[in-house]
Structure formats: structure tokens, C-alpha cells
Write a protein that holds these residues in place. Structure first.
Motif, short mmCIF file in Angstrom:
data_model
loop_
_atom_site.label_atom_id
_atom_site.label_comp_id
_atom_site.label_asym_id
_atom_site.label_seq_id
_atom_site.Cartn_x
_atom_site.Cartn_y
_atom_site.Cartn_z
N CYS A 283 0.86 -1.18 0.00
CA CYS A 283 0.00 0.00 0.00
C CYS A 283 0.90 1.23 0.00
O CYS A 283 1.86 1.31 0.78
N THR A 284 0.62 2.17 -0.89
CA THR A 284 1.40 3.41 -0.90
C THR A 284 0.46 4.60 -0.97
O THR A 284 -0.62 4.53 -1.57
N VAL A 285 0.87 5.68 -0.36
CA VAL A 285 0.08 6.90 -0.32
C VAL A 285 0.88 8.00 -1.00
O VAL A 285 2.10 8.10 -0.81
N GLU A 286 0.20 8.81 -1.78
CA GLU A 286 0.84 9.94 -2.44
C GLU A 286 0.17 11.24 -2.02
O GLU A 286 -1.02 11.26 -1.71
N GLY A 287 0.93 12.31 -2.00
CA GLY A 287 0.35 13.63 -1.79
C GLY A 287 0.24 14.07 -0.36
O GLY A 287 -0.39 15.10 -0.07
N THR A 288 0.80 13.30 0.57
CA THR A 288 0.80 13.70 1.96
C THR A 288 2.05 13.13 2.62
O THR A 288 2.72 12.28 2.04
N SER A 289 2.34 13.59 3.80
CA SER A 289 3.51 13.05 4.51
C SER A 289 3.12 12.75 5.96
O SER A 289 2.21 13.37 6.51
N ASN A 290 3.84 11.78 6.52
CA ASN A 290 3.66 11.39 7.92
C ASN A 290 2.21 11.02 8.27
O ASN A 290 1.68 11.43 9.30
N PRO A 291 1.55 10.24 7.40
CA PRO A 291 0.17 9.87 7.72
C PRO A 291 0.13 8.72 8.72
O PRO A 291 1.12 8.00 8.90
N ASN A 292 -1.01 8.53 9.35
CA ASN A 292 -1.29 7.27 10.04
C ASN A 292 -1.74 6.29 8.96
O ASN A 292 -2.49 6.66 8.04
N LEU A 293 -1.29 5.04 9.08
CA LEU A 293 -1.64 4.03 8.10
C LEU A 293 -2.29 2.83 8.80
O LEU A 293 -1.94 2.52 9.94
N TYR B 243 -1.89 -0.90 12.67
CA TYR B 243 -1.82 0.51 12.34
C TYR B 243 -0.42 1.01 12.64
O TYR B 243 0.33 0.40 13.43
N SER B 244 -0.08 2.12 11.99
CA SER B 244 1.27 2.67 12.12
C SER B 244 1.21 4.19 12.18
O SER B 244 0.54 4.82 11.36
N VAL B 245 1.92 4.76 13.14
CA VAL B 245 1.96 6.22 13.27
C VAL B 245 3.26 6.79 12.72
O VAL B 245 3.42 8.02 12.69
N GLY B 246 4.18 5.91 12.29
CA GLY B 246 5.44 6.40 11.73
C GLY B 246 6.29 5.25 11.22
O GLY B 246 5.95 4.07 11.42
N ILE B 247 7.38 5.60 10.55
CA ILE B 247 8.28 4.59 9.98
C ILE B 247 8.73 3.63 11.07
O ILE B 247 9.20 4.06 12.14
N GLY B 248 8.59 2.34 10.79
CA GLY B 248 9.04 1.32 11.72
C GLY B 248 8.17 1.12 12.94
O GLY B 248 8.45 0.27 13.78
N ARG C 273 -4.83 8.38 7.15
CA ARG C 273 -5.50 9.59 7.64
C ARG C 273 -4.46 10.56 8.15
O ARG C 273 -3.33 10.19 8.44
N PHE C 274 -4.87 11.80 8.27
CA PHE C 274 -4.01 12.80 8.90
C PHE C 274 -3.90 12.50 10.39
O PHE C 274 -4.81 11.91 10.98
N LYS C 275 -2.82 12.92 11.00
CA LYS C 275 -2.65 12.73 12.43
C LYS C 275 -3.57 13.67 13.19
O LYS C 275 -3.97 14.72 12.71
N GLY C 276 -3.90 13.27 14.40
CA GLY C 276 -4.78 14.07 15.23
C GLY C 276 -6.18 13.50 15.20
O GLY C 276 -6.51 12.63 14.41
N GLY C 277 -7.01 14.03 16.10
CA GLY C 277 -8.36 13.50 16.17
C GLY C 277 -9.31 14.18 15.21
O GLY C 277 -9.04 15.25 14.70
N GLY C 278 -10.42 13.52 14.96
CA GLY C 278 -11.48 14.14 14.19
C GLY C 278 -11.31 14.15 12.69
O GLY C 278 -11.88 15.00 12.01
N TYR C 279 -10.53 13.23 12.16
CA TYR C 279 -10.37 13.16 10.72
C TYR C 279 -10.89 11.83 10.19
O TYR C 279 -10.86 10.82 10.86
#
Lengths: 113, 113
Positions: B23-33, B49-54, B94-100
Motif C-alpha cells: 500500500c502506498t500513499v501519495e500527496g501527503t507526509s507522515n500519515p497514520n496508516l 496501524y502505524s503512526v510512523g516509519i518502523g 489519515r491525517f494525524k490528530g483526532g477528528g479526521y
């Protein structure tokens, strides 16, 4: 385990009628979201309602949230055949990392011509 | 704008074979996956789920593992597939933080024979 439970599991209506789907959940939440899934496809976000909101509208969609009853409803007005899909509610909880969503079991909506 | 890609779209694998879904995401950085599995006619079960590399969090003990070697790349793997691993696998970001809301990929249909 699934926190959200949708009701009904399946719903069949005629085009032009309104469709109402209900969702119940168990724990305190930050927000509740509704998603749509066409058969064999990914989910698409429809609408998000925060825990301090009671009602929200988006086009033909109306969502209500009753935090005292831990329930939400999704109303689709003037339904169209293209609304045929599965609809899922998802809750984001107050605690826990990763901003995880817990999805319900879904309502399969069929809109007939 | 952001896009999310998943491949392959369908996969038929024998029991005991390895698995790698990307799975790859384009157009954003540091997403939750996120990785989900959906059994036929059912809701979504969060797998990882992942909040960052590794950084990988596992939700359900199972035969699968996940890795995030790059910021916008999320991989689901298995060394030896079981029949029970069959299902529809969905990646989301998704973007980090709540409510997204979460944004889903098109999914991979895995059949283990």
C-alpha cells in the motif's frame, strides 16, 4: 470486537423513498463517522459528527447522534438506485493511540427502480 | 491531492505460501496508516496501524505481520498463509490528530486455496 452495530442488517426500498439506518456503540467517543462501500470496493467517507454535535447535514444525508443513548442514525432522503451499497458507522474513541476507528457490521441498502 | 494505491487487486494463493500486499500513499507526509480485513458480508477488522516509519501496532494476534519501511509505504505479510486468511484486505490512511476521516484504498481480494 465490533463496537458498532448497525440496524437493520439489510434494507430494500423503492427509488424516491427515504432510507434510515441506525448504529449503536458501547464506549465514549470523540466522533462517529459514516462510510459507504460499493460491492468489492474500498470505503468512502460520507460524514463525520463530533460528540458535541447532535445533528449534521450533507446534501441528501442527515446524521443524528445521541451520546446519552450511544446511538446514531443516518437518513438518506429521496434515495436513488446509485445509493445501493453497504453503509458502515465507525467510532473514534477518546482514549487510545493511532486515532483508530472501530467499524460496525454494516447495513446493506438496496434501492430498486 | 492525495491518492492511495493497493496491489494486487486480486490474489489466489495456496495454503502455506508467503504473502506480501503493498500500500502506498501519495500527496501527503507522515500519515497514520492502517490495514483492515473484511470477511464476506461483514464489517472491517483492524489488523495493524502505524503512526510512523518502523512503528507498527498489532490489534489482533494472527498469522500476519506488517511493516512500514518508508513514510508512505505499508506492507502486509505472511510467511505461511492459512485458509482463514482469505478475505478482502483494505489499506487506509489519515491525517494525524483526532477528528479526521480515513481514506481507503481499492482493496485486495485474497483467496487462499
Amino acid at each position: 470486537s465490533q463496537q458498532g452495530e448497525e440496524d437493520p442488517q439489510a434494507l430494500s426500498i423503492q427509488e424516491g423513498e427515504n432510507a434510515t439506518m441506525n448504529c449503536s456503540y458501547k464506549t465514549s467517543i470523540n466522533n462517529l463517522q459514516w462510510y459507504r462501500q460499493n460491492s468489492g470496493r474500498g470505503l468512502v467517507h460520507l460524514i463525520l459528527i463530533r460528540s458535541n454535535e447532535r445533528e449534521k447535514h450533507s446534501g441528501r444525508l442527515r446524521v443524528t447522534l445521541d451520546t446519552s443513548k450511544k446511538s446514531s442514525s443516518l437518513l438518506i432522503t429521496a434515495s436513488r438506485a446509485a445509493d445501493t451499497a453497504s453503509y458502515f458507522c465507525a467510532t473514534e474513541r477518546i482514549t487510545g493511540g493511532g486515532n483508530k476507528l472501530t467499524f460496525g457490521t454494516g447495513t446493506q441498502l438496496k434501492v430498486e427502480l | 491531492s492525495q491518492t492511495i494505491h493497493q496491489w494486487p487487486a486480486t490474489l489466489v494463493q495456496p495454503v502455506g505460501s508467503p504473502l506480501s500486499l503493498e500500500c502506498t500513499v501519495e500527496g501527503t507526509s507522515n500519515p497514520n496508516l492502517y490495514w483492515y480485513r473484511q470477511a464476506a458480508g461483514r464489517g472491517l477488522q483492524l489488523l495493524f496501524y502505524s503512526v510512523g516509519i518502523g512503528q507498527i501496532s498489532s490489534e489482533v494476534p494472527q498469522n500476519l505481520s506488517a511493516s512500514r519501511p518508508q513514510d508512505r509505504q505499508f506492507i502486509l505479510s505472511s510467511k505461511k498463509l492459512l485458509l482463514s486468511d482469505s478475505g478482502f484486505y483494505l489499506c487506509a490512511w489519515r491525517f494525524k490528530g483526532g477528528g479526521y476521516e480515513q481514506y481507503f484504498g481499492p482493496g485486495t481480494r485474497l483467496t487462499v486455496t
